[in-house]
Design a protein around this motif. Structure first.
Motif, short mmCIF file in Angstrom:
data_model
loop_
_atom_site.label_atom_id
_atom_site.label_comp_id
_atom_site.label_asym_id
_atom_site.label_seq_id
_atom_site.Cartn_x
_atom_site.Cartn_y
_atom_site.Cartn_z
N ALA A 86 0.88 -1.29 0.04
CA ALA A 86 -0.03 -0.03 0.15
C ALA A 86 0.74 1.30 -0.08
O ALA A 86 0.66 2.13 -0.89
CB ALA A 86 -1.04 -0.05 1.34
N VAL A 87 1.90 1.36 1.05
CA VAL A 87 2.58 2.30 1.03
C VAL A 87 3.51 2.81 -0.34
O VAL A 87 3.78 3.80 -1.02
CB VAL A 87 3.87 2.30 2.39
N PRO B 32 6.22 11.18 2.19
CA PRO B 32 6.86 10.69 3.49
C PRO B 32 6.00 11.57 4.42
O PRO B 32 5.86 12.88 4.64
CB PRO B 32 7.96 11.12 3.41
N GLY B 33 5.48 10.90 5.61
CA GLY B 33 4.87 11.66 6.65
C GLY B 33 3.30 11.73 6.43
O GLY B 33 2.68 11.76 7.32
N ASP B 34 2.80 11.41 5.17
CA ASP B 34 1.42 11.40 4.98
C ASP B 34 0.91 9.96 5.53
O ASP B 34 1.53 8.81 5.55
CB ASP B 34 0.95 11.36 3.59
N ARG B 35 -0.56 9.93 6.01
CA ARG B 35 -1.04 8.74 6.60
C ARG B 35 -2.10 7.90 5.39
O ARG B 35 -2.81 8.71 4.56
CB ARG B 35 -1.79 9.00 7.47
N LEU B 36 -2.14 6.80 5.47
CA LEU B 36 -3.06 5.94 4.72
C LEU B 36 -3.83 5.17 5.39
O LEU B 36 -3.50 4.59 6.56
CB LEU B 36 -2.23 4.77 3.68
N ALA B 37 -5.26 5.03 4.99
CA ALA B 37 -6.19 4.12 5.67
C ALA B 37 -6.33 3.05 4.94
O ALA B 37 -6.69 3.12 3.68
CB ALA B 37 -7.40 4.77 5.88
N ILE B 38 -6.33 1.76 5.50
CA ILE B 38 -6.11 0.55 4.54
C ILE B 38 -7.10 -0.39 5.18
O ILE B 38 -7.27 -0.71 6.31
CB ILE B 38 -4.74 -0.20 4.72
N THR B 39 -7.93 -1.03 4.21
CA THR B 39 -8.90 -2.18 4.49
C THR B 39 -8.42 -3.24 3.57
O THR B 39 -8.09 -3.24 2.39
CB THR B 39 -10.23 -1.65 4.32
N ALA B 40 -8.66 -4.53 4.01
CA ALA B 40 -8.35 -5.68 3.18
C ALA B 40 -9.16 -6.94 3.94
O ALA B 40 -9.96 -6.77 5.04
CB ALA B 40 -7.07 -6.16 3.23
N ALA C 6 10.17 7.38 5.02
CA ALA C 6 11.08 8.36 4.25
C ALA C 6 12.22 7.73 3.20
O ALA C 6 12.74 8.41 2.49
CB ALA C 6 11.86 9.24 5.29
N THR C 7 12.20 6.30 3.34
CA THR C 7 13.45 5.87 2.54
C THR C 7 12.83 5.58 1.10
O THR C 7 11.69 5.93 0.78
CB THR C 7 13.86 4.58 2.98
N ASN C 8 13.69 5.21 -0.10
CA ASN C 8 13.40 4.90 -1.33
C ASN C 8 13.83 3.58 -1.56
O ASN C 8 15.15 3.26 -1.75
CB ASN C 8 13.88 6.04 -2.08
N ALA D 20 11.22 12.61 7.87
CA ALA D 20 12.58 13.12 7.44
C ALA D 20 12.39 13.16 5.89
O ALA D 20 11.81 12.48 5.23
CB ALA D 20 13.29 12.22 7.66
N PRO D 21 13.47 13.95 5.18
CA PRO D 21 13.58 13.99 3.75
C PRO D 21 13.80 12.72 3.24
O PRO D 21 14.46 11.84 3.74
CB PRO D 21 14.63 15.09 3.54
N ARG D 22 13.24 12.58 2.16
CA ARG D 22 13.50 11.07 1.59
C ARG D 22 14.80 10.97 0.84
O ARG D 22 15.06 12.02 0.03
CB ARG D 22 12.13 10.81 0.42
#
Length: 542
Positions: free
Chosen positions: A452-453, A464-472, A492-494, A508-510
């Motif tokens: 998802a991310v 980075p820092g944004d939230r996700l609402a996940i359903t499954a 923040a990683t890639n 943190a910055p990506r």
């Protein structure tokens, strides 16, 4: 043995992905001579088309097969799922021919209708090649000819004929269509041609079969038996008898079209706006995608800009919460097909950007079902709003979870993730769903959140820092099991990692290739989450 040298040259590049839409309401465009080339199809997609409609009232199966192949090639090129509707012609009721091509009539004239099509009509006689319809009509029944331009009322009936008095109209000509609005006709919605076209379309791999001339629930069951789960069934609401069975028909369908052309002939035109609103509301209640169609930008068949009334018509359908709006002759045979789509896209985005739009849509929230899937989807949506998530992520195998999410008409985009390309294509019709075909199914919570991310970041649905609402659903890879919700934060990683707790580290910055603190194997549990000591459950005194 000397190893073979590696092949030189650049490695194959993945397809250039088309950017996601910046609107929730979808656009359906009909393909025809003005738009069936590969270049025009691509131009229409870039202008805003989400789903293409193949009208089997025109063209051959070979023609439609060629267009479908071009759409699938476009899909591969742009790495975006594209839905396709095969719209069946249905029974076409037409009068016969006249000796001189037409007859003059006037209000008050009595015309005789009979089934002798071998003898051309003349004077006040009209041949009809449908003896079963003559038998079904009763004294007092209304007969409409030439798209309602001629209106008659049956005043007498005998063996093999009936007499009808002209109420309005001045001329009848060869092979004009006729409608019987107040009688359920003894006709199947599927002709021999329709059955052949249905089999061709299902074998070719379209996503939706659009069924015309639906009158009663048995019509749906007949079509279902022929489709055999190879495509979704879209019902065109265009008969007064269908309106009488509206809820049952919608519940039996997979999607609905408000087909205002024939509907506007068979009911009073003044009734159509209220029926449109009612159909949208009931389709949303049952979680079925609903399309509003017919004459939306009709003037653009010949003009480069629409009328003000047409712009308002499209806007009304969007304010009412339709999943999609459709272009017919505007894109199939018009002089400005790409411009018509561009205008429609612009209208939708302006409406959805209106502060009053959310007030209208939120005020028409439907009553939710009582299933576990309904409850979890509702809770996920509410959680997404509470934490200001940038996307509602729905893992879905059959598409049901995506449809439940779309029914809520959320404020944020719905990221529909599915391992089935057919499901991704069907979800292209649904409100707010950005469907993505993932390579393989998910088998664990860790895979679910990581996927998802990653996909949300790739498709510009979070940083980075944004939230996700996940359903499954658990067990994974089993349809119809929506039963879990998860809130996560993009790391923040890639490629991006994920966090299930709020953290400054996540913001943190990506940095390409950088590892985020406390995400390594030593700090991770089975699914890459931080392990916590389990607190013993307190015992309740006896």
């Amino acid at each position: 043995m000397t190893p073979k040298p590696k092949a030189s040259g650049p490695s194959p590049q993945p397809p250039a992905r088309a950017p996601r839409r910046r609107r929730a309401t979808k656009i359906v465009a009909t393909v025809g001579p003005a738009s069936n080339s590969a270049e025009k199809l691509e131009a229409l997609f870039h202008a805003g088309v989400d789903v293409f409609r193949l009208n089997f009232s025109h063209g051959t199966q070979q023609d439609h097969g060629t267009v479908l192949a071009r759409i699938r090639e476009l899909e591969r090129k742009l790495d975006r799922p594209i839905g396709v509707i095969a719209d069946l012609q249905g029974p076409k009721l037409r009068i016969g021919r006249f000796e001189e091509g037409s007859i003059a009539i006037a209000p008050g004239d009595v015309l005789r209708f009979d089934a002798d099509t071998a003898t051309p009509g003349s004077g006040k006689r009209v041949p009809i090649p449908h003896p079963d319809i003559l038998a079904a009509l009763k004294v007092g029944s209304t007969v409409l000819c030439d798209d309602g331009k001629v209106r008659l009322t049956v005043c007498a009936k005998g063996k093999g004929y009936l007499d009808a008095r002209v109420v309005a109209g001045t001329r009848l000509s060869n092979n004009k269509g006729f409608n019987i609005p107040d009688v359920v006709l003894p006709l199947s919605p599927l002709t021999a041609k329709d059955r052949s076209d249905l089999e061709f379309a299902c074998t070719a791999g379209v996503e939706f079969i659009a069924l015309s001339f639906v009158q009663r629930p048995d019509d749906v069951r007949e079509a279902r038996a022929l489709i055999k789960d190879r495509a979704a069934l879209l019902l065109k609401m265009e008969k007064p008898s269908a309106v009488e069975h509206l809820d049952e028909l919608i519940e039996l369908s997979d999607a609905v079209m408000v087909a205002r052309g024939d509907l506007g002939v068979e009911v009073s035109l003044a009734e159509v706006p209220a029926l449109q609103k009612r159909m949208i509301t009931r389709a949303r209640h049952y979680g079925r995608p609903v399309i509003v169609a017919t004459q939306m930008l009709e003037s653009m068949i010949q003009a480069p800009v629409p009328t003000r009334a047409e712009v308002s018509d499209v806007a009304t359908a969007v304010y009412e919460g339709a999943d999609a709006v459709m272009l017919s002759a505007e894109t199939a045979a018009g002089a400005y097909p790409v411009e018509a789509v561009t205008f429609m896209d612009d209208i939708i985005r302006h409406v959805e950007g209106d502060p009053g739009y959310r007030q209208v849509v939120d005020a028409t929230q439907t009553e939710w079902g009582k299933t576990i899937g309904d409850a979890v989807t509702k809770a996920t949506y509410q959680a997404a709003m509470a934490v200001d998530a940038t996307a509602f992520v729905a893992f879905t195998l059959s598409g049901t979870t995506g449809l439940r999410a779309a029914r809520e008409r959320p404020h944020v985009p719905i990221l529909g993730l599915t391992p089935k390309i057919e499901t991704a294509r069907r979800l292209a019709l649904s409100y707010g769903v950005h469907a993505v075909h993932i390579a393989e199914d998910i088998h664990s919570f860790g895979e679910m959140v990581d996927t998802a991310v990653r996909v949300a970041a790739e498709h510009d649905l979070g940083t980075p820092g944004d939230r996700l609402a996940i359903t499954a659903g658990v067990p994974f890879a089993k349809p119809g099991t929506t039963n879990i919700m998860r809130i996560t934060t993009i790391g923040a990683t890639n490629p991006p990692s994920r966090y299930d707790v709020d953290s400054q580290t996540a913001r943190a910055p990506r940095i390409a290739g950088a590892a985020t603190a406390k995400t390594g194997p030593k700090a991770a549990g089975k699914d890459g989450e931080k392990e916590k000591a389990r607190t013993p459950r307190r015992k309740v005194p006896a």
